[in-house]
Write an enzyme that holds these catalytic residues in place. Sequence first.
Site, PDB file in Angstrom:
ATOM      1  N   LYS A   1      -5.977  -0.405 -17.093  1.00  0.00           N
ATOM      2  CA  LYS A   1      -5.098   0.064 -16.021  1.00  0.00           C
ATOM      3  C   LYS A   1      -3.914  -0.869 -15.836  1.00  0.00           C
ATOM      4  CE  LYS A   1      -5.364   1.798 -11.288  1.00  0.00           C
ATOM      5  NZ  LYS A   1      -4.145   1.209 -10.724  1.00  0.00           N
TER       6      LYS A   1
ATOM      7  N   GLU B   1      -5.449  -7.670  -2.982  1.00  0.00           N
ATOM      8  CA  GLU B   1      -5.808  -7.471  -4.385  1.00  0.00           C
ATOM      9  C   GLU B   1      -6.449  -8.711  -4.997  1.00  0.00           C
ATOM     10  OE1 GLU B   1      -1.634  -8.209  -6.724  1.00  0.00           O
ATOM     11  OE2 GLU B   1      -1.764  -6.477  -5.382  1.00  0.00           O
TER      12      GLU B   1
ATOM     13  N   HIS C   1      -8.675   1.523  -2.193  1.00  0.00           N
ATOM     14  CA  HIS C   1      -8.099   1.260  -3.516  1.00  0.00           C
ATOM     15  C   HIS C   1      -8.808   2.126  -4.559  1.00  0.00           C
ATOM     16  CE1 HIS C   1      -5.763  -2.735  -2.727  1.00  0.00           C
ATOM     17  NE2 HIS C   1      -5.619  -1.864  -1.755  1.00  0.00           N
TER      18      HIS C   1
ATOM     19  N   SER D   1       0.627  -0.516   1.982  1.00  0.00           N
ATOM     20  CA  SER D   1       2.039  -0.889   2.044  1.00  0.00           C
ATOM     21  C   SER D   1       2.874  -0.074   1.061  1.00  0.00           C
ATOM     22  CB  SER D   1       2.199  -2.383   1.734  1.00  0.00           C
ATOM     23  OG  SER D   1       1.853  -2.659   0.377  1.00  0.00           O
ATOM     24  N   GLN D   2       2.215   0.590   0.102  1.00  0.00           N
ATOM     25  CA  GLN D   2       2.951   1.405  -0.864  1.00  0.00           C
ATOM     26  C   GLN D   2       3.682   2.564  -0.198  1.00  0.00           C
ATOM     27  OE1 GLN D   2       0.075   2.510  -3.845  1.00  0.00           O
ATOM     28  NE2 GLN D   2       0.081   0.491  -4.792  1.00  0.00           N
TER      29      GLN D   2
END
Length: 457
Positions: A427, A330, A357, A187-188
């Site tokens: 991260k 996620e 991912h 979706s990014q």
Amino acid sequence: MTGDGYSQTSKPSGRASWQAPVAAGPLHATVTVPGSKSLTNRELILAALADAPSRLLSPLHSDDSARMIEALRALGVGIEFVEGAGPYGDDIEVTPVWPLRGDTEVDCGQAGTVMRFVAGLGGFARGDVTLTAHESALHRPMGAMITALRDVGVDIDDGGHWALPFIVRGHGHVRGGEVTIDASASSQFVSGLLLSAPRFDVGLHLVHAGARLPSIPHIDMTVEALAHRGVHVERPGVGEWIVPAGPIRGKDVSIEPDLSNAAPFLAAAMIVGGSVSVTGWPAHSTQPGAMLTDILSLMGARVVRRGGALTVTAGAGIQGVDLDLSAAGELTPTIFALAAFADSPSTLHGIGHIRGHETDRIAALVAELRGLGGDAEELPDGIRITPRPLQGGMWHAYHDHRMATTGALIGLAVAGVEVDDIGTTAKTMPEFPQIWQRMLEGGVAEGGVSEETMRAS
């Protein structure tokens, strides 16, 4: 073909392992988690493109946000740190410039938001912008994004391999217009285009043409962030967005806690008993982590939001589930850990996209649980977990922060679990090991990280 394939998982070696602490008994803790990575990096992009300076209150300070800040500074954006009121470091002041500066290089590290969001900004620069990434992230899907950016007039030289590294040859503006994209892999891609769209010469009419669209809450988050800055995004149909050309308002924005980063802490209470509260839980949120209230209830917990905090209390046991996690992929690693201790098998589906991912999370989760004596199998679009007794052993993080926290979660109830690289949690949550330990000790668990620490990490 765009070449958007998925990498094989690889186990890093040569790092000092971390012994996951075992809970001595039921938990009774209150946890404060840092700001949302997804919101922080979206607001940094919008602040960089705004018509006036902005201030981000209680932002996340982590590897991913540091990469975004470094990227924007490389493009000439002014970013300063000022003292904030929260426990997790400074606020951020952003002073936009126009056009952006070219003849520079951006290292995206492992940050998907940086590689997908900054690629569009490169077209606003005067001169070449080279985008690269950590070797462990070069596999991440970019082909659909490259194609869409070319369709709206961005000049990209990728050497014909449809992946990082590549060069954006900036001309100081981007035409925009109508574009169709297959965002099935991330979706990014959609969010990256929407964030830049108000600065396109003629705006953007974006249509998703893939079989499915994962993580829709993240797109809703982008649309809402734009609305708060005066940009109204029309949604005439499913998988369709129209963004008019126009100004993006500079303003002060408070960043919500990262609800997905809160997931392992809340799940901990279900695995070892007791209760864990997370402070600052919003009444409304577009974060996928907001789905935890329903998911954890479905799995047998008592979930209550009171006084701005969300409290999860263990029930009589953990219930097996059949869950479509396409909107919140996620959360899969945390739900997977819970399922390993459930009273019946669980199936998690709608998550094929998480193979792309930081690592192939489906393959990695299955491999690591089997390594501890567990039973899980890969499905075309998910995982099936059959609970069985677990034993200690090495849990590999695969350069993936959510794999690392899953090992810590399982280690609460299984003695002898070692995470090979807990440092990868930096991260999105550099303080994770310290907050995890404080949670086990009871009381209030929070932490802080300075900009100097992030620069040195």
